[in-house]
Write a protein that holds these residues in place. Structure first.
Motif, PDB file in Angstrom:
ATOM      1  N   SER A 125     -63.181 -30.376 -13.454  1.00 25.69           N
ATOM      2  CA  SER A 125     -63.840 -30.267 -12.154  1.00 25.69           C
ATOM      3  C   SER A 125     -64.599 -31.522 -11.762  1.00 25.69           C
ATOM      4  CB  SER A 125     -64.803 -29.073 -12.148  1.00 25.69           C
ATOM      5  OG  SER A 125     -65.864 -29.276 -13.066  1.00 25.69           O
ATOM      6  N   GLU A 126     -65.076 -32.302 -12.722  1.00 23.56           N
ATOM      7  CA  GLU A 126     -65.884 -33.482 -12.421  1.00 23.56           C
ATOM      8  C   GLU A 126     -65.045 -34.734 -12.202  1.00 23.56           C
ATOM      9  OE1 GLU A 126     -69.362 -34.189 -14.815  1.00 23.56           O
ATOM     10  OE2 GLU A 126     -69.506 -32.080 -15.366  1.00 23.56           O
ATOM     11  N   THR A 127     -64.070 -34.962 -13.080  1.00 25.45           N
ATOM     12  CA  THR A 127     -63.259 -36.178 -13.007  1.00 25.45           C
ATOM     13  C   THR A 127     -61.898 -35.942 -12.377  1.00 25.45           C
ATOM     14  OG1 THR A 127     -62.273 -35.809 -15.195  1.00 25.45           O
ATOM     15  CG2 THR A 127     -64.363 -37.036 -15.107  1.00 25.45           C
ATOM     16  N   GLY A 128     -61.457 -34.695 -12.346  1.00 27.09           N
ATOM     17  CA  GLY A 128     -60.122 -34.379 -11.854  1.00 27.09           C
ATOM     18  C   GLY A 128     -59.016 -34.607 -12.853  1.00 27.09           C
ATOM     19  N   VAL A 129     -59.331 -35.056 -14.071  1.00 26.83           N
ATOM     20  CA  VAL A 129     -58.312 -35.383 -15.071  1.00 26.83           C
ATOM     21  C   VAL A 129     -57.493 -34.139 -15.422  1.00 26.83           C
ATOM     22  CG1 VAL A 129     -57.919 -36.125 -17.459  1.00 26.83           C
ATOM     23  CG2 VAL A 129     -59.543 -37.356 -16.004  1.00 26.83           C
ATOM     24  N   ILE A 130     -56.171 -34.314 -15.401  1.00 29.13           N
ATOM     25  CA  ILE A 130     -55.233 -33.229 -15.674  1.00 29.13           C
ATOM     26  C   ILE A 130     -54.816 -33.272 -17.143  1.00 29.13           C
ATOM     27  CG2 ILE A 130     -52.966 -32.280 -15.094  1.00 29.13           C
ATOM     28  CD1 ILE A 130     -53.292 -33.732 -12.359  1.00 29.13           C
ATOM     29  N   GLN A 131     -54.765 -32.113 -17.764  1.00 34.12           N
ATOM     30  CA  GLN A 131     -54.328 -32.007 -19.151  1.00 34.12           C
ATOM     31  C   GLN A 131     -52.877 -31.515 -19.220  1.00 34.12           C
ATOM     32  OE1 GLN A 131     -56.337 -32.976 -21.621  1.00 34.12           O
ATOM     33  NE2 GLN A 131     -58.168 -33.208 -20.343  1.00 34.12           N
ATOM     34  N   ASP A 132     -52.168 -31.951 -20.242  1.00 36.44           N
ATOM     35  CA  ASP A 132     -50.850 -31.409 -20.532  1.00 36.44           C
ATOM     36  C   ASP A 132     -51.044 -30.146 -21.369  1.00 36.44           C
ATOM     37  OD1 ASP A 132     -49.432 -33.464 -19.248  1.00 36.44           O
ATOM     38  OD2 ASP A 132     -49.603 -34.746 -21.019  1.00 36.44           O
ATOM     39  N   LEU A 133     -50.699 -29.005 -20.815  1.00 36.35           N
ATOM     40  CA  LEU A 133     -50.906 -27.745 -21.523  1.00 36.35           C
ATOM     41  C   LEU A 133     -49.723 -27.475 -22.446  1.00 36.35           C
ATOM     42  CD1 LEU A 133     -52.245 -25.459 -18.638  1.00 36.35           C
ATOM     43  CD2 LEU A 133     -53.531 -26.973 -20.182  1.00 36.35           C
ATOM     44  N   PRO A 134     -49.962 -27.454 -23.754  1.00 36.29           N
ATOM     45  CA  PRO A 134     -48.853 -27.219 -24.677  1.00 36.29           C
ATOM     46  C   PRO A 134     -48.455 -25.745 -24.723  1.00 36.29           C
ATOM     47  CG  PRO A 134     -50.899 -27.426 -25.898  1.00 36.29           C
ATOM     48  CD  PRO A 134     -51.230 -27.695 -24.452  1.00 36.29           C
ATOM     49  N   SER A 135     -47.186 -25.498 -24.970  1.00 38.27           N
ATOM     50  CA  SER A 135     -46.717 -24.124 -25.121  1.00 38.27           C
ATOM     51  C   SER A 135     -47.416 -23.478 -26.308  1.00 38.27           C
ATOM     52  CB  SER A 135     -45.201 -24.113 -25.350  1.00 38.27           C
ATOM     53  OG  SER A 135     -44.736 -22.795 -25.482  1.00 38.27           O
ATOM     54  N   GLY A 136     -47.800 -22.233 -26.154  1.00 37.74           N
ATOM     55  CA  GLY A 136     -48.493 -21.531 -27.226  1.00 37.74           C
ATOM     56  C   GLY A 136     -49.996 -21.651 -27.161  1.00 37.74           C
ATOM     57  N   LEU A 137     -50.514 -22.405 -26.176  1.00 39.66           N
ATOM     58  CA  LEU A 137     -51.958 -22.533 -26.019  1.00 39.66           C
ATOM     59  C   LEU A 137     -52.585 -21.152 -25.843  1.00 39.66           C
ATOM     60  CD1 LEU A 137     -54.423 -24.471 -25.524  1.00 39.66           C
ATOM     61  CD2 LEU A 137     -53.858 -24.301 -23.083  1.00 39.66           C
ATOM     62  N   GLN A 144     -59.425 -25.080 -11.422  1.00 40.25           N
ATOM     63  CA  GLN A 144     -59.411 -26.244 -10.535  1.00 40.25           C
ATOM     64  C   GLN A 144     -57.999 -26.664 -10.147  1.00 40.25           C
ATOM     65  OE1 GLN A 144     -61.763 -27.765  -8.924  1.00 40.25           O
ATOM     66  NE2 GLN A 144     -63.517 -26.767  -9.861  1.00 40.25           N
ATOM     67  N   GLY A 145     -57.011 -26.334 -10.975  1.00 38.77           N
ATOM     68  CA  GLY A 145     -55.659 -26.812 -10.706  1.00 38.77           C
ATOM     69  C   GLY A 145     -54.818 -25.911  -9.843  1.00 38.77           C
ATOM     70  N   PHE A 146     -55.080 -24.605  -9.876  1.00 39.44           N
ATOM     71  CA  PHE A 146     -54.221 -23.689  -9.147  1.00 39.44           C
ATOM     72  C   PHE A 146     -54.251 -23.981  -7.643  1.00 39.44           C
ATOM     73  CE2 PHE A 146     -53.597 -19.886  -6.568  1.00 39.44           C
ATOM     74  CZ  PHE A 146     -52.295 -19.583  -6.923  1.00 39.44           C
ATOM     75  N   GLY A 147     -53.063 -24.060  -7.041  1.00 37.17           N
ATOM     76  CA  GLY A 147     -52.956 -24.334  -5.611  1.00 37.17           C
ATOM     77  C   GLY A 147     -52.973 -25.807  -5.265  1.00 37.17           C
ATOM     78  N   ARG A 148     -53.352 -26.655  -6.234  1.00 32.38           N
ATOM     79  CA  ARG A 148     -53.389 -28.097  -5.997  1.00 32.38           C
ATOM     80  C   ARG A 148     -52.324 -28.827  -6.817  1.00 32.38           C
ATOM     81  NH1 ARG A 148     -59.985 -28.655  -6.613  1.00 32.38           N
ATOM     82  NH2 ARG A 148     -60.491 -27.233  -4.882  1.00 32.38           N
ATOM     83  N   LEU A 149     -51.854 -28.167  -7.872  1.00 31.25           N
ATOM     84  CA  LEU A 149     -50.851 -28.733  -8.764  1.00 31.25           C
ATOM     85  C   LEU A 149     -49.708 -27.738  -8.921  1.00 31.25           C
ATOM     86  CD1 LEU A 149     -53.175 -29.912 -11.686  1.00 31.25           C
ATOM     87  CD2 LEU A 149     -52.247 -31.350  -9.859  1.00 31.25           C
TER      88      LEU A 149
END
Length: 348
Positions: A125-137, A144-149
């Motif tokens: 939320s502060e920097t906007g940095v996107i993470q790669d979500l690994p399968s099985g997380l 913050q990402g839904f609807g924007r990514l």
């Protein structure tokens, strides 16, 4: 009168007209969704219609969408009583239930050794940095990402996720948990057995209707390229601010970011001071997460990224929305730069 510009969409977004209309319609539905008479069945039908809409928008099976009061409750529902690892960049609602031991690199990215024992946000939320979500997380905060990514729960491989309606144009006070089929979820709020026994309490019919309408509209907006246009404005804003010269720091700028988010730090110029000055000038921005605003302490996100206290107390977040105009961002850049130059002149 000062012409105001709202540049704090990561804190909350304006209510979409589609959500407002759905909420007004829901206000006329008198029944309790748990009642078996006609009025109750009408209310239940509205809840289930909304559940199906949220499921379609998020890529989740309808039976595995659980409505809650928002992301903080969702985090507690999914994380309390579990021993999951997290990182210090997570929202306070997640950090309250994890050990925050996962390392963070200088751009705010997190590497996971065992996704099944961890929680990781989709975007900060502060920097906007996107993470790669690994399968099985185990769990992801996708608020913050839904609807924007581009994101779909089914192909993400994440075991559980959660989101909050007011971050994508829905009402405040409602959110949802998304689960993979067959996932057990012990209720934290017990009582009448609503939400398939996963969360007791009479459903917030009006809020749920608004959330569903907002989720559908948000996905249509994303598909239409609205956020690509926002990213162009964000980049123009950063180019305009760069004219202020040296000494500016942009935490997370070297990583993939949300298309609307700029984090800007001027060491020694307190973030709270900047927020107040810009507010008086007619611009709504923030100094970090809205849930932490007013707390005079360094940003834990920036500290986790390796920045010292001076930088971590001197950052502001500017977050745009699809309705933001080029005139607004250029006016902000002019006023912010003028305030910075005035500060420098006094210090000279």
């Amino acid at each position: 009168m000062t012409q105001r510009a709202y540049l704090d969409h990561n804190a909350t977004t304006p209510l979409r007209p589609e959500a407002r209309a759905a909420m007004v319609e829901a206000m006329d539905v008198a029944g309790n969704p748990s009642s078996v008479h006609a009025e109750g069945r009408a209310a239940r039908a509205l809840v289930e219609k909304a559940r199906a809409a949220v499921a379609e928008a998020t890529g989740c099976a309808a039976g595995d969408v659980v409505f809650v009061s928002g992301a903080s409750e969702a985090a507690a529902l999914l994380l309390a009583g579990r021993s999951l690892q997290g990182a210090a960049i997570e929202h306070e609602a997640v950090g309250a239930w994890t050990d925050e031991s996962l390392p963070v690199d200088s751009e705010g990215r997190v590497a996971l050794a065992d996704p099944a024992t961890a929680t990781l946000q989709l975007a900060n939320s502060e920097t906007g940095v996107i993470q790669d979500l690994p399968s099985g997380l185990a769990v992801s905060d996708i608020t913050q990402g839904f609807g924007r990514l581009p994101f779909s729960f089914d192909w993400s491989g994440v075991q559980a996720a959660f989101l909050s309606a007011h971050k994508f144009g829905g009402p405040k006070g409602v959110g949802a948990v998304l689960l993979q089929p067959g996932t057990d979820l012990a209720a934290r709020i017990r009582g009448g057995g609503q939400e398939m026994g996963r969360r007791a309490g009479t459903e917030n019919l009006i809020g749920i209707a608004g959330m569903a309408a907002a989720a559908t509209a948000a996905q249509a907006e994303l598909a239409d390229g609205a956020w690509a246009r926002v990213e162009i404005l964000r980049d123009r804003l950063e180019e305009a601010i760069a004219s202020a010269g040296t000494g500016l720091i942009y935490p997370g700028r070297g990583a993939a970011r949300l298309p609307n988010t700029s984090c800007i730090a001027v060491p020694g110029w307190k973030g709270e001071t900047q927020v107040l000055q810009m507010d008086l000038a007619g611009f709504a921005v923030s100094a970090g997460s809205a849930c932490s605003s007013g707390k005079l302490r360094p940003s834990k996100v920036l500290r986790a990224m390796g920045h010292g206290e001076e930088v971590a107390t001197s950052a502001i977040r500017v977050s745009l929305g699809p309705e933001t105009t080029e005139d607004e961002i250029m006016r902000f850049a002019d006023r912010w730069t003028a305030a910075l130059n005035k500060r420098r002149a006094r210090a000279a």
